[in-house]
Scaffold this active site. Structure first.
Site, short mmCIF file in Angstrom:
data_model
loop_
_atom_site.label_atom_id
_atom_site.label_comp_id
_atom_site.label_asym_id
_atom_site.label_seq_id
_atom_site.Cartn_x
_atom_site.Cartn_y
_atom_site.Cartn_z
N GLU A 66 0.79 -1.23 0.00
CA GLU A 66 0.00 0.00 0.00
C GLU A 66 0.83 1.29 0.00
O GLU A 66 0.88 2.02 1.00
CB GLU A 66 -0.96 0.00 1.20
CG GLU A 66 -1.96 -1.14 1.16
CD GLU A 66 -3.13 -0.96 2.13
OE1 GLU A 66 -3.09 -0.02 2.95
OE2 GLU A 66 -4.07 -1.75 2.05
N GLU A 119 -5.30 -8.63 0.85
CA GLU A 119 -5.84 -8.27 2.17
C GLU A 119 -7.33 -7.99 2.05
O GLU A 119 -7.77 -7.30 1.13
CB GLU A 119 -5.21 -6.98 2.73
CG GLU A 119 -3.88 -7.14 3.40
CD GLU A 119 -3.39 -5.84 4.05
OE1 GLU A 119 -4.22 -5.01 4.49
OE2 GLU A 119 -2.17 -5.66 4.11
#
Ligand code: NOJ
Length: 476
Positions: free
Chosen positions: A198, A386
């Site tokens: 991320e 995720e």
């Protein structure tokens, strides 16, 4: 409403048997099976070094930006807690990996703490750090759990932050060196690598909003960091390809469906700008499409840090892209807001359940982001690296019956399956997270684990969601 109730109601209303998308997943309840995803589909759980390991200064490890910020500016973390001990995974990895095996979870995604491996950021390698990850990897292999490594999950060595961190162009070489040392050490046994976790989160929260380490509020540093982190994707990816035979190389992005409640010209433009920031900024230059400056003019401040030859080097042919989704972002136009000219509509106004992170539960969002990323012509494969939720857990008679999390996972998985059935090349799904852990600026309060952790005793308690995942994986 149940499926039967919906069918009855739709018959009365004359709406036929059409099931709206948002109810689709709920109706799949009880029906969704591992085999629906095909036998090659990958299943796992995900974690990150600073969130679980603890042992922050043990065996030669130096402080990361998170150690530094949590110690020097404890008020930056809502509960004034830190990751000094976390889940003590550093000392408990054997039991934890044994538990994964017992639960039948095939893949363990974890990250490497740069500060264990290269305490000065570059230069001298700390053998004790290498030894730790060797032990984790070997234990995984012994138990039949496949290790998947994320090179960087937000814990830059403080020594490097003191030199400007990601806003220093040298960070590209620092990172290359870290990936080089790590892949040479572990690449003989680990074939699945993710370069970053991320990038939008740690650049924006770390350098622009100052909520995450290093806690800077500095637009200039943010713009520079964006470019250096973009460049580091290709740089890291190339090192992995060079050092690891038959590597499966990916990287992961946070992504959320960006929407507006009221369509008009101003709001639709706000959606486009926010969508660039949230979903497009990093992936497009990496795919060779350049920065999406046309749709977000503020990116001219990123572009001015490009040097001749960068455009080419930003590109890298990843084997897969990891999509990480939790919620949806609803915005409306507000030109006063710097850079994106948009603000969020409060999740509680959206009429759906809200998690402990104050995020809207919106299963259809994962379907939308998968479809959005699948529409890029040159992404060979997507993996959900995720997905998960923090709900308030209660320990009753030694059990954590987290029904909301179970429902969340089923509903989101229903939407993942829907995208897969529509032909998206989707390779796997990993739950965030295996254990309750240190949730960054929120401290230990939001619990994401399918295994609960009593942080006073370090006892692990498999939650109902963990039992459900286990049974689901066993095909029951
Ligand atoms: C994304 C991050 O990768 C992870 O570190 C974090 O804990 C979860 N989302 C939940 O916020």
């Amino acid at each position: 409403m149940t499926r039967e109730e919906w069918l009855r109601l739709s018959a009365i209303l004359g709406a036929g048997a059409m099931i709206p998308n948002e109810l689709h997943a709920a109706f799949a309840d009880g029906e969704i099976k591992r085999s629906d995803f095909g036998k090659d589909f990958l299943w796992g759980t995900a974690t990150a070094a600073y969130q679980i390991e603890g042992a922050w200064n043990v065996d030669g490890k130096s402080p990361s930006v998170w150690d530094h910020m949590a110690h020097k500016r404890p008020g930056k973390i809502k509960t004034r807690e830190n990751g000094d001990i976390a889940c003590d995974f550093y000392h408990r990895y054997e039991q934890d990996i044994e538990l994964m095996k017992k639960m039948g979870i095939p893949i363990f995604r974890f990250s490497l703490a740069w500060t264990r491996i290269l305490p000065d950021g570059t230069g001298k390698v700390n053998q004790a750090g290498i030894d730790f990850y060797n032990k984790v990897i070997d234990k995984c292999i012994k138990e039949g759990v496949e290790p998947w490594i994320t090179c960087y999950h937000w814990d830059l060595p403080q020594t490097l932050e003191d030199k400007g961190g990601w806003s220093n162009r040298d960070s590209i070489q620092w990172f290359e060196e870290f990936v080089d040392v790590s892949t040479k050490a572990f690449g003989d046994r680990v074939k699945n690598w993710m370069v970053f976790n991320e990038p939008m989160a740690f650049t924006m929260l770390g350098y622009m909003l100052g909520w995450h380490a290093p806690g800077k509020v500095n637009f200039k540093k943010f713009y520079k960091s964006v470019h250096h982190v973009t460049m580091s994707h290709g740089a890291g990816g190339r090192v992995i390809r060079k050092n690891v035979k038959n590597a499966n190389v990916g990287t992961t992005f946070s992504c959320s469906s960006v929407e507006t409640l009221k369509h008009n010209k101003a709001n639709d433009k706000a959606v486009t700008r926010a969508d660039v920031m949230i979903n497009r900024l990093f992936v497009e230059p990496i795919l060779g499409m350049g920065y999406p400056v046309k749709d977000l003019p503020a990116l001219k401040h990123v572009i001015k840090h490009m040097q001749p030859g960068d455009e080419e080097k930003m590109k890298f042919d990843f084997d897969f892209i990891g999509v990480q989704n939790y919620t949806r972002i609803v915005v409306k136009s507000l030109l006063l807001v710097p850079m994106i000219g948009a603000i969020n509509v409060a999740p509680k106004k959206l009429g759906h359940d809200i998690t402990e992170m104050n995020w809207e539960v919106y299963p259809e969002g994962i379907y939308k982001v998968i479809k959005k990323f699948a529409a890029y012509p040159n992404i060979p494969k997507l993996i959900v690296t995720e997905n998960g939720a923090a709900f308030k857990d209660e320990l009753v008679n030694g059990e954590i019956n987290d029904t909301k999390r179970v429902q969340f996972l089923k509903d989101y998985l229903g939407q993942v399956l829907k995208a897969k059935k529509e032909g998206v090349n989707l390779g796997g799904y990993f739950i965030w997270s295996f254990l309750d852990n240190f949730e960054w600026a929120e401290g230990y309060r939001p619990r994401f684990g399918i295994v609960g952790v009593d942080f006073a005793t370090q006892q692990r308690i498999v939650k109902a969601s963990g039992k459900w995942y286990s049974e689901f994986l066993a095909g029951k």
